[in-house]
Design an enzyme around this catalytic site. Structure first.
Site, PDB file in Angstrom:
ATOM      1  N   HIS A   1       0.881  -1.187   0.000  1.00  0.00           N
ATOM      2  CA  HIS A   1       0.000   0.000   0.000  1.00  0.00           C
ATOM      3  C   HIS A   1       0.914   1.231   0.000  1.00  0.00           C
ATOM      4  O   HIS A   1       1.562   1.521   1.011  1.00  0.00           O
ATOM      5  CB  HIS A   1      -0.852  -0.090   1.271  1.00  0.00           C
ATOM      6  CG  HIS A   1      -1.678   1.102   1.606  1.00  0.00           C
ATOM      7  ND1 HIS A   1      -3.045   1.037   1.752  1.00  0.00           N
ATOM      8  CD2 HIS A   1      -1.353   2.392   1.874  1.00  0.00           C
ATOM      9  CE1 HIS A   1      -3.507   2.224   2.088  1.00  0.00           C
ATOM     10  NE2 HIS A   1      -2.496   3.072   2.176  1.00  0.00           N
TER      11      HIS A   1
ATOM     12  N   HIS B   1       1.740   5.363  -0.780  1.00  0.00           N
ATOM     13  CA  HIS B   1       1.266   6.736  -0.998  1.00  0.00           C
ATOM     14  C   HIS B   1       2.215   7.441  -1.954  1.00  0.00           C
ATOM     15  O   HIS B   1       3.389   7.079  -2.062  1.00  0.00           O
ATOM     16  CB  HIS B   1       1.170   7.479   0.343  1.00  0.00           C
ATOM     17  CG  HIS B   1      -0.064   7.104   1.093  1.00  0.00           C
ATOM     18  ND1 HIS B   1      -1.158   7.930   1.198  1.00  0.00           N
ATOM     19  CD2 HIS B   1      -0.390   5.970   1.740  1.00  0.00           C
ATOM     20  CE1 HIS B   1      -2.101   7.311   1.892  1.00  0.00           C
ATOM     21  NE2 HIS B   1      -1.658   6.125   2.236  1.00  0.00           N
TER      22      HIS B   1
ATOM     23  N   CYS C   1      -3.749   9.559   5.928  1.00  0.00           N
ATOM     24  CA  CYS C   1      -4.082   9.274   7.321  1.00  0.00           C
ATOM     25  C   CYS C   1      -4.226  10.590   8.080  1.00  0.00           C
ATOM     26  O   CYS C   1      -3.301  11.400   8.099  1.00  0.00           O
ATOM     27  CB  CYS C   1      -2.986   8.427   7.960  1.00  0.00           C
ATOM     28  SG  CYS C   1      -3.228   8.224   9.731  1.00  0.00           S
TER      29      CYS C   1
ATOM     30  N   ASN D   1      -2.899   8.526  -2.015  1.00  0.00           N
ATOM     31  CA  ASN D   1      -2.329   7.207  -2.333  1.00  0.00           C
ATOM     32  C   ASN D   1      -1.936   7.157  -3.808  1.00  0.00           C
ATOM     33  O   ASN D   1      -2.325   8.009  -4.610  1.00  0.00           O
ATOM     34  CB  ASN D   1      -3.385   6.116  -2.128  1.00  0.00           C
ATOM     35  CG  ASN D   1      -3.676   5.841  -0.679  1.00  0.00           C
ATOM     36  OD1 ASN D   1      -4.120   6.716   0.043  1.00  0.00           O
ATOM     37  ND2 ASN D   1      -3.421   4.629  -0.244  1.00  0.00           N
TER      38      ASN D   1
END
Ligand code: COA
Ligand code: ZN
Length: 303
Positions: A206, A208, A239, A248
């Protein structure tokens, strides 16, 4: 090399959570989720069962869950949970897959979910033991670096940290670059070290796009054998408990790249771009600055 890559869309959780200025209407969230699934995305993190005081935007988690479970029973649907209470709320609505979040960084773990590492592993065990039939992905936030503690260069520390979770029954783990600080060499080193230590673990990534490296980091992970990659529609994201967090890696970027390279994503690029355009019109989010210029992108191919 596997040619099948599973793209996990996490925007309705990781993107929507950061929007504070106004509540996105529940029907609009559901419509965006519908359009993502209709474009061929099969895996989608669609909300969080967290404290509405911490994340007011996702206070409608139950309503969104009821709607998407009914409309898309065939899809791989999951939601983020920070504790047993969140897992119970999700489970009682019929959901059988969640992400449990813990931050590798002590200070971000405190800022994000107000826990020590000791408390976090206990909460994981509690959920794991209470719901043996629940699929749990452990979202390992700040795996590559943290807003408060900097970049984590030594993969051995991460491997050691993960051992308690593996011993407690972690089967799937997502390495999250919460502040977009990773680079491809680091990504490869971290993945190699984890695969060597825990060859059975299902790994996903994952990234960003804070420093523009989301897509190359994703490719670096794929080159190391990872076949599950997370991204968000339009590159929305961030976040709320990581200062300066940005969007992201955008789903349309990664779908374009993978489809062009001959990987199988099962996702229709033209439809995902249309979904992203719609989202940008209705959701005033924190979008990644590095995604494909979806206003001008050509979607037809020369023969
Ligand atoms: N769902 C709904 N409400 C919850 C909840 C859950 N899963 N867990 C706790 N709450 C409520 C409590 O009832 C309490 O409400 P009250 O003040 O009205 O009594 C409040 O939230 C605080 O609960 P507490 O147990 O004291 O936890 P905390 O203040 O230490 O907060 C978390 C811990 C994990 C609940 C909170 O920090 C949180 O939800 N964080 C989400 C972080 C996040 O999603 N970050 C982005 C994704 S990485
Ligand atoms: Zn994220």
């Amino acid at each position: 090399m596997s040619k099948k890559i599973e793209v996990y869309e996490v925007g309705p959780r990781d993107g929507f959570q950061s929007i504070k200025c106004s509540m996105i209407p529940t029907e609009e969230k559901i419509a965006i989720i519908d359009s993502i699934i209709e474009s061929g995305v099969n895996h989608i993190e669609f909300t969080s069962f967290v404290s509405p005081k911490a994340i007011p935007q996702l206070a409608d988690a139950a309503d969104v869950t009821k709607a998407v479970l009914e409309k898309h029973p065939e899809a791989d649907l999951f939601a983020l949970v920070p504790n047993l209470r969140g897992a119970t709320n999700a489970y009682e609505l019929g959901l059988r897959k969640v992400c449990y979040v813990v931050s590798f960084s002590v200070s971000h773990n405190k800022a994000n979910i107000n826990r020590t590492h000791e408390q976090s592993i206990e909460a994981f065990k509690e959920i794991r033991n209470t719901y043996p039939d629940l699929d749990i992905i452990v979202d390992l936030a700040t795996a590559f670096g943290c807003p408060f503690e900097g970049k984590f260069e030594d993969p051995a520390r991460l491997v050691t940290f993960m051992k308690d979770y593996v011993d407690a029954g972690m089967k799937a783990c997502c390495l999250c670059d919460t502040i977009g600080i990773a680079d491809p060499v680091q990504v490869k080193n971290v993945i190699r070290a984890i695969k060597e230590a825990y060859p059975e673990l299902e790994l996903s990534v994952h990234f960003h796009d804070t420093r523009g490296l989301g897509i190359v980091n994703t490719m670096a992970a794929i080159e190391e054998g990872v076949t599950e990659v997370q991204s968000t529609l339009g590159g929305i994201g961030g976040c709320p408990f990581a200062p300066g967090a940005s969007g992201n890696m955008a789903t349309e970027d990664v779908v374009w790249m993978l489809n062009e390279m001959g990987y199988e994503t099962g996702i229709d690029f033209s439809k995902i771009v249309t979904a992203a355009k719609h989202e940008k019109e209705v959701v005033p989010g924190n979008y990644s600055g590095h995604n494909i210029n979806i206003e001008n992108v050509t979607v037809c191919k020369a023969g």
